[in-house]
Design a protein around this motif. Structure first.
Motif, PDB file in Angstrom:
ATOM      1  N   LYS A  95       1.045  -0.679  -0.631  1.00 34.70           N
ATOM      2  CA  LYS A  95      -0.311   0.497  -0.290  1.00 34.70           C
ATOM      3  C   LYS A  95       1.109   1.414   0.204  1.00 34.70           C
ATOM      4  O   LYS A  95       0.982   2.422  -0.551  1.00 34.70           O
ATOM      5  CB  LYS A  95      -0.858  -0.438   1.233  1.00 34.70           C
ATOM      6  N   SER A  96       2.036   1.079   0.870  1.00 30.76           N
ATOM      7  CA  SER A  96       2.723   2.289   1.361  1.00 30.76           C
ATOM      8  C   SER A  96       3.422   2.198  -0.416  1.00 30.76           C
ATOM      9  O   SER A  96       3.684   3.948  -1.034  1.00 30.76           O
ATOM     10  CB  SER A  96       4.267   2.805   2.206  1.00 30.76           C
ATOM     11  N   MET A  97       4.328   1.612  -1.111  1.00 31.84           N
ATOM     12  CA  MET A  97       4.736   1.489  -2.247  1.00 31.84           C
ATOM     13  C   MET A  97       4.045   2.194  -3.108  1.00 31.84           C
ATOM     14  O   MET A  97       4.199   2.782  -4.560  1.00 31.84           O
ATOM     15  CB  MET A  97       5.281   0.252  -2.600  1.00 31.84           C
ATOM     16  N   VAL A  98       2.679   1.655  -3.417  1.00 34.23           N
ATOM     17  CA  VAL A  98       2.157   2.248  -4.227  1.00 34.23           C
ATOM     18  C   VAL A  98       1.971   4.041  -4.106  1.00 34.23           C
ATOM     19  O   VAL A  98       1.240   4.440  -5.391  1.00 34.23           O
ATOM     20  CB  VAL A  98       0.265   1.263  -4.531  1.00 34.23           C
ATOM     21  N   SER A  99       1.894   3.815  -2.685  1.00 35.20           N
ATOM     22  CA  SER A  99       0.836   5.293  -3.145  1.00 35.20           C
ATOM     23  C   SER A  99       2.193   6.236  -3.373  1.00 35.20           C
ATOM     24  O   SER A  99       2.434   7.361  -3.451  1.00 35.20           O
ATOM     25  CB  SER A  99       0.629   5.510  -1.229  1.00 35.20           C
ATOM     26  N   GLY A 100       3.537   5.573  -2.578  1.00 33.99           N
ATOM     27  CA  GLY A 100       4.675   6.302  -3.345  1.00 33.99           C
ATOM     28  C   GLY A 100       4.578   6.485  -4.983  1.00 33.99           C
ATOM     29  O   GLY A 100       5.190   7.901  -5.031  1.00 33.99           O
ATOM     30  N   MET A 101       4.684   5.673  -5.093  1.00 33.79           N
ATOM     31  CA  MET A 101       4.545   5.489  -6.456  1.00 33.79           C
ATOM     32  C   MET A 101       3.496   7.029  -7.547  1.00 33.79           C
ATOM     33  O   MET A 101       4.179   7.520  -8.381  1.00 33.79           O
ATOM     34  CB  MET A 101       4.015   4.560  -6.910  1.00 33.79           C
ATOM     35  N   LEU A 102       2.519   7.247  -6.648  1.00 34.36           N
ATOM     36  CA  LEU A 102       1.308   7.802  -7.509  1.00 34.36           C
ATOM     37  C   LEU A 102       1.639   9.308  -7.359  1.00 34.36           C
ATOM     38  O   LEU A 102       1.646  10.153  -7.760  1.00 34.36           O
ATOM     39  CB  LEU A 102       0.242   7.662  -6.900  1.00 34.36           C
ATOM     40  N   THR A 103       2.214   9.542  -6.116  1.00 32.96           N
ATOM     41  CA  THR A 103       2.385  10.790  -5.578  1.00 32.96           C
ATOM     42  C   THR A 103       4.125  11.491  -5.362  1.00 32.96           C
ATOM     43  O   THR A 103       4.524  12.477  -6.263  1.00 32.96           O
ATOM     44  CB  THR A 103       2.070  10.861  -4.142  1.00 32.96           C
ATOM     45  N   ALA A 133       8.287   5.278  -2.517  1.00 35.03           N
ATOM     46  CA  ALA A 133       8.184   4.489  -3.455  1.00 35.03           C
ATOM     47  C   ALA A 133       9.217   3.087  -3.906  1.00 35.03           C
ATOM     48  O   ALA A 133       9.997   3.410  -2.968  1.00 35.03           O
ATOM     49  CB  ALA A 133       8.458   5.356  -4.464  1.00 35.03           C
ATOM     50  N   PRO A 134       8.942   2.461  -4.160  1.00 33.95           N
ATOM     51  CA  PRO A 134      10.444   1.593  -4.637  1.00 33.95           C
ATOM     52  C   PRO A 134      11.185   1.597  -4.782  1.00 33.95           C
ATOM     53  O   PRO A 134      11.871   0.894  -3.973  1.00 33.95           O
ATOM     54  CB  PRO A 134       9.553   0.273  -5.884  1.00 33.95           C
ATOM     55  N   CYS A 135      11.187   2.582  -5.422  1.00 35.46           N
ATOM     56  CA  CYS A 135      12.689   3.344  -6.137  1.00 35.46           C
ATOM     57  C   CYS A 135      12.811   4.615  -5.812  1.00 35.46           C
ATOM     58  O   CYS A 135      11.976   5.469  -6.224  1.00 35.46           O
ATOM     59  CB  CYS A 135      12.772   3.230  -7.551  1.00 35.46           C
ATOM     60  N   ILE A 136      13.195   4.740  -4.501  1.00 32.99           N
ATOM     61  CA  ILE A 136      13.196   5.809  -3.452  1.00 32.99           C
ATOM     62  C   ILE A 136      14.324   7.677  -4.452  1.00 32.99           C
ATOM     63  O   ILE A 136      13.128   7.955  -4.586  1.00 32.99           O
ATOM     64  CB  ILE A 136      13.930   5.722  -2.618  1.00 32.99           C
ATOM     65  N   GLN A 137      14.560   6.882  -4.566  1.00 25.64           N
ATOM     66  CA  GLN A 137      15.399   8.229  -6.074  1.00 25.64           C
ATOM     67  C   GLN A 137      14.481   8.504  -7.276  1.00 25.64           C
ATOM     68  O   GLN A 137      14.808   9.184  -7.486  1.00 25.64           O
ATOM     69  CB  GLN A 137      16.906   8.199  -6.012  1.00 25.64           C
ATOM     70  N   SER A 138      13.832   7.551  -7.457  1.00 20.10           N
ATOM     71  CA  SER A 138      13.059   7.573  -8.692  1.00 20.10           C
ATOM     72  C   SER A 138      12.534   9.126  -8.821  1.00 20.10           C
ATOM     73  O   SER A 138      11.909   9.297  -9.852  1.00 20.10           O
ATOM     74  CB  SER A 138      12.137   6.807  -8.978  1.00 20.10           C
ATOM     75  N   TRP A 139      11.845   8.979  -7.944  1.00 14.35           N
ATOM     76  CA  TRP A 139      11.098  10.674  -7.379  1.00 14.35           C
ATOM     77  C   TRP A 139      11.351  12.049  -8.828  1.00 14.35           C
ATOM     78  O   TRP A 139      11.140  12.321  -8.945  1.00 14.35           O
ATOM     79  CB  TRP A 139      11.089  11.508  -5.666  1.00 14.35           C
ATOM     80  N   PHE A 140      13.013  11.740  -8.481  1.00 15.96           N
ATOM     81  CA  PHE A 140      13.717  12.825  -9.400  1.00 15.96           C
ATOM     82  C   PHE A 140      12.839  13.010 -11.201  1.00 15.96           C
ATOM     83  O   PHE A 140      13.129  13.737 -11.598  1.00 15.96           O
ATOM     84  CB  PHE A 140      15.006  12.492  -9.688  1.00 15.96           C
ATOM     85  N   LEU A 141      12.947  11.558 -11.969  1.00 15.03           N
ATOM     86  CA  LEU A 141      12.316  11.555 -13.107  1.00 15.03           C
ATOM     87  C   LEU A 141      10.664  12.451 -13.334  1.00 15.03           C
ATOM     88  O   LEU A 141      10.774  12.743 -14.240  1.00 15.03           O
ATOM     89  CB  LEU A 141      11.961   9.602 -12.912  1.00 15.03           C
TER      90      LEU A 141
END
Length: 336
Positions: A101-109, A115-123
């Motif tokens: 649940k946290s990973m999916v939420s992290g991916m969306l936001t 997010a599963p890949c934490i550093q991917s926020w940069f993309l």
């Protein structure tokens, strides 16, 4: 196909090493890590500005192009990282606590923590930055107007980080606003300064490199800990000056020396893979060899070892299994 520019590949590779180095530290408040964080994300936005080309294509076509370049890799990387984490969760103790649940939420936001890949926020943030800059470029055709607009937008991002009235914005939109200034700097540097610097002697390039690093290190030390992911910049004038100086330091270094380094160039050509999957290796070191990540001068060789461990998976994975970085075609690196 455009000819690759060696020093830009070297600069990408250097920026990627800084990301790996920052993720190797156990101590999140160590001065060396603070220095890395004072400019390593601004450096990536700067590099993206270096590769930006003014275009007449419509907004929708530009949006589609950038979605393919950043959103598809973001989705693919997070899916594969999640799968790998769950495999490791059931076979080792490397990832003991996982929440779908946290990973999916992290991916969306675009949450840079869940997010599963934490550093991917940069993309996601880079995607927004490029869209914002494209709009400014279309509205402000003059270079002076484009600069002023970039400063105003960046100021809005900084003001939001101080007010924080709605909390963290999806995809770090406020960070994208501030990042526009670094993106503009890369665009300006490419169009107005590169040819002049290329004509300088090697001695002058080294002098500029050393001076820029010294000033950047001093200013970042005065400013203290910062985090673009957390929208915290300390004293904004110190943050900007420190980041610009250190960005120039690595740029001069890449133009003078690193451009001929095959290893760092290869890292620079495969940054998307490194961005997505290097954390598995830093996590292994921090879990099974923690002392190597607690002594700051040991984190440097550990980070270099991690670069080497990802080298062949990145080189051949990007080429033969491009879906790992969201491509069904030959991959493109961050900022292209």
């Amino acid at each position: 196909m455009d000819k690759r520019i060696e020093w830009i590949d070297a600069l990408r590779g250097s920026a990627m090493w800084l990301v790996v180095l920052g993720h190797t530290f156990f101590d999140r408040s160590h001065p060396v890590r603070n220095y890395v964080y004072s400019f390593h994300m601004p450096l990536f936005f700067f590099i993206s500005g270096l590769t930006y080309k003014r275009t007449e294509i419509s907004f929708l076509k530009f949006l589609k192009k950038k979605a393919k370049a950043f959103l598809l890799p973001y989705l693919a990387i997070n899916i594969f990282v999640a799968i790998i984490k769950y495999i490791l969760h059931f076979t080792t103790n490397l990832y003991a606590n996982l929440s779908l649940k946290s990973m999916v939420s992290g991916m969306l936001t675009g949450d840079g923590e869940n997010a599963p890949c934490i550093q991917s926020w940069f993309l996601l943030t880079l995607f927004l930055t490029e869209i914002i800059f494209y709009c400014l470029d279309r509205l402000m055709r003059g270079e002076t107007g484009l600069f002023i607009a970039s400063v105003i937008v960046a100021a809005l991002g900084w003001v939001y980080s101080k007010v924080w009235c709605f909390g963290p914005l999806w995809w770090h939109l406020d960070v994208a606003f501030l990042a526009v200034l670094f993106f503009w700097f890369g665009y300006f540097f490419k169009n107005n300064l590169v040819d002049k610097i290329e004509q300088l002697s090697m001695v002058w390039k080294w002098v500029l490199c050393v001076v820029a690093f010294i000033i950047g290190a001093i200013l970042s030390t005065i400013n203290g800990k910062v985090s673009m992911n957390g929208s915290y910049y300390g004293r904004i004038y110190f943050f900007l000056l420190a980041a610009f100086c250190s960005i120039l330091g690595f740029t001069f270094l890449s133009m003078a020396v690193l451009r001929k380094t095959r290893f760092i160039n290869t890292v620079g050509r495969n940054t998307m893979f490194y961005l997505g999957y290097h954390a598995f290796f830093t996590t292994i070191f921090k879990t099974f060899f923690p002392m190597l990540c607690r002594v700051w001068y040991l984190t440097i060789p550990v980070s270099i070892v991690c670069l080497f461990l990802v080298y062949f998976p990145a080189k051949y994975g990007t080429k033969y299994v491009p879906i790992l970085v969201g491509k069904w075609w030959p991959s493109s690196e961050i900022g292209e």
